[in-house]
Structure formats: C-alpha cells, structure tokens
Enzyme design. Sequence first.
Site, short mmCIF file in Angstrom:
data_model
loop_
_atom_site.label_atom_id
_atom_site.label_comp_id
_atom_site.label_asym_id
_atom_site.label_seq_id
_atom_site.Cartn_x
_atom_site.Cartn_y
_atom_site.Cartn_z
N HIS A 263 0.80 -1.21 0.00
CA HIS A 263 0.00 0.00 0.00
C HIS A 263 0.84 1.27 0.00
O HIS A 263 0.29 2.37 0.06
CB HIS A 263 -0.92 0.00 1.22
N CYS A 264 2.17 1.15 -0.08
CA CYS A 264 3.02 2.34 0.01
C CYS A 264 3.79 2.63 -1.27
O CYS A 264 3.55 3.63 -1.94
CB CYS A 264 3.99 2.20 1.18
N ILE A 265 4.73 1.75 -1.59
CA ILE A 265 5.70 2.06 -2.64
C ILE A 265 5.06 2.27 -4.02
O ILE A 265 5.47 3.15 -4.77
CB ILE A 265 6.80 0.99 -2.72
N ASP A 268 2.55 5.94 -3.09
CA ASP A 268 2.95 7.20 -2.47
C ASP A 268 3.67 8.17 -3.39
O ASP A 268 3.42 9.39 -3.31
CB ASP A 268 3.81 6.92 -1.23
#
Length: 432
Positions: A263-265, A268
């Site tokens: 859910h980040c890289i 974001d």
Amino acid sequence: MAPDSLIGIIGLGYVGLPLSLRFAQCGSRVLGLDIDSAKVDKLNAGQSYILHISETDIASAVTEGRFSATTDFSRAAECSALIICVPTPLAPGNQPDLSFVLNTGRAIAPYLQKGQLVVLESTTYPGTTDGELREVLEEGSGLKAGVDFHLAFSPEREDPGNPLSDVARIPKVIGGLTPECQKRAMAVYGRAIQTLVPVDSCRIAEAVKLTENIFRAVNIAMVNELKVVYDKMGIDVWEVIEAAKTKPFGFMPFYPGPGLGGHCIPIDPFYLTWKARQYGQETRFIELAGEVNTAMPSYVIQRSSEALATVGKELSTSRVLLLGIAYKPNVDDDRESPAYVLWELLEEAKADVAYHDPHVPVIRPSREHGHFAGRESVALTPESIASFDLVLLATNHKAVDYPLIAEHAKLIVDTRNAFGSLLKGKPHYHKA
C-alpha cells in the site's frame, strides 16, 4: 496526558492495530475505531486477522481492559487523543484518493472536544493535514485547530513481516500545526515510542514519509532496469548485487522483482507528483521510476513465454502455477500485489492459472482485484506440481517447500532468486 486517559486509534489495519497494541502494552487504555464490524467483533474476542500480529497480544490487551474496538464513532468524544490510520489509495489516473481520510474527519468532527489531539498517520502529500483535514474537522466541530484542539501529522513506518520492524523502536517523526500541537503529540507518542523526531511542521513530516518511499521506489526501479539490461548481457543481477553490497560505504542493496506491491511504494510517489503539478513542477525522475516498475509484470510474462518456448509450449496452451500472491514475503497482505497483474496478463494470454500461497488460502474481496475473490490456494504435492507446465514464482515465502517444487516442476521462472541455490544452471530454471 492523564495516566488513564483513553487513546482512540481509527483504522485497525496493518498500521493501526500494532500501534494500538503498543500503547496498550505500555499501560494506556486504547479504543480502536473501525467501520468493519466483523473485524471489530474478532478483535474484541481476542482474535487476530493479520498473520504477523500475535493473537496472544490481542487477547491479553482485551482481557486486561487495555484495548477494545467499536464501530461507534460517537465514542471519539471519550478520547484524549485520536490517531487516524486509514488507507490513502490512488484514484484512476494516479490521482490521490483522500476519501478515507476526509470521511474519517467528518465522522469524528461532531464529537471533537476542546483540548483533544488529532494526529494523521496516513501517507499523503504535504498540505493534507493543515489543509483538507483541518478544514473538515473545523467545519464539522465548530472548533479551531491549534486553538481549541491540537492537530499533528506523524507518518507510519510499518514494515509487515520484518522482524526488525518493532513499533516501539522505530523513531517517530512528528510535526504539529503549532508548537503546542507538537508538544501535545510528543507527549502522547512518548508513552509508547522510544525515539521521537520533532520537525517544524505537518508539511515537513508529510514530506519525510514521501521521501522515504520515493527513495525506495526509485532504487527498485534502477535494479529492475539493470536486471533487464544485464539479462541481455548474460549477467546475473542477483550475483552483481550480492557482490556490490560487500562495499562498506556508498552502496545500499535493493532487489528486483515482478513489480511493486503493497500500500506504500506503488502509490505514495504519485501523491507527490500530483501535488507538484499544482506548483508548476515536474517530477520526471519519480515518474520514470514508476514507468519502469509498472512495466516489470509484462517483462516477466515475456520471459515466461520465452521459457515455455524452450520446451515447445505456448502460454495459450499451458497450465501455470503462480507461486505467492501476497505482495511481499511472509505476510498475508495482498494489497496492490504484482502477482495479480501477472495473473491478469497470463489470463489475457489464455493460460490456465492457479496459485499457491500458504498465507493467503482464499483470496479476499478487494477494491483492486475483486474478480479473484474466493479462489483458493492449491496444495503442493509432487502430483500437483508436475501437472503444471510452468511454475512462476512471484513471492518468496519462507513457508514454501522449494526443494519439493524444484524436484517436480517441469519449468520454473523465478522473479525473486528463491531457487538460485537449488537450481542454478539447470535447463528448466529461468530467472525473470
């Protein structure tokens, strides 16, 4: 903060739940708020729904009266501090989707009390906390941030499945709307986190998190590109990295894969590229990294097709076992997993696809890949493995029996170097 004051943590997922348990272990009373009633019921029964989070820790916190969960957001009024840990996904066109953050703000605003602290932990672009979130909180409460209630941003730094990712020991960056807001947030987090890192504003704290994740995305893109180049040269990128990381300065190892997940890289960096355009700035380096990483699943499918061709097969007539559906090793988190992109590309090529993942026995419904929901992991036996024309490894879980697969698979394409020590030089083994 009074010794027995209640801390409210909104969003009991991979960030909010471990944070809740950490506060509870330090003696705080914690109220978890979540819109998922099934999740709430399970937690109140002392049960875990996340692989790497201990059921014993949850049960102890519940039994001792240090943790409870609810779907009743009116209970936000009981809390001295409210920490928001909800998703920040992308909308179509790589546009930021702040709906979870802003809907949470609207849900708690009517119950805000004077003197309360609100902290956002969800990764987002600079200006969200003191802009959009502040606006909905003030409109819904009639209170003024920095005057009637405190407002801060403190980015989450979770790394699920990493034994070194200990909430208590990971330094906590904290930026407040005002110096008093920051002081209040430092006092709250100081009860549970060993090292606090104050910065001068919410926007700096927001930028810190984006910088950390963009750093990873760009470096992963670099090694993914090197993987493709070196493969054409007959050079094993994994051996290159292993040798390069012996240098004690000036190099940090990053590893290639089938694409970005979690859910980040994958998400974001695009929050910053979107925000930068509002300032008339281009983020060419970040966007190029995104293009490289996004292209990796197609490269893996190309390599799979080439591997099958060596034994006179085509994807359209092949049975493929996708090994690993979670986005990273040793977790059950399949959000944004590149394995799903591989699966879709395989099916577009008319391959017959099944999967095995010891941590995802049944695929759960999701926003991104709901059409796979309900499919079940196949068991690994000598017979089942041999029934597939190709085993395509997407995620290298420790719990997988690699020697068994190595012995019985007709053909293996490995995106993580999981079989390298077992099958190096074997004609039925290919890296991608």
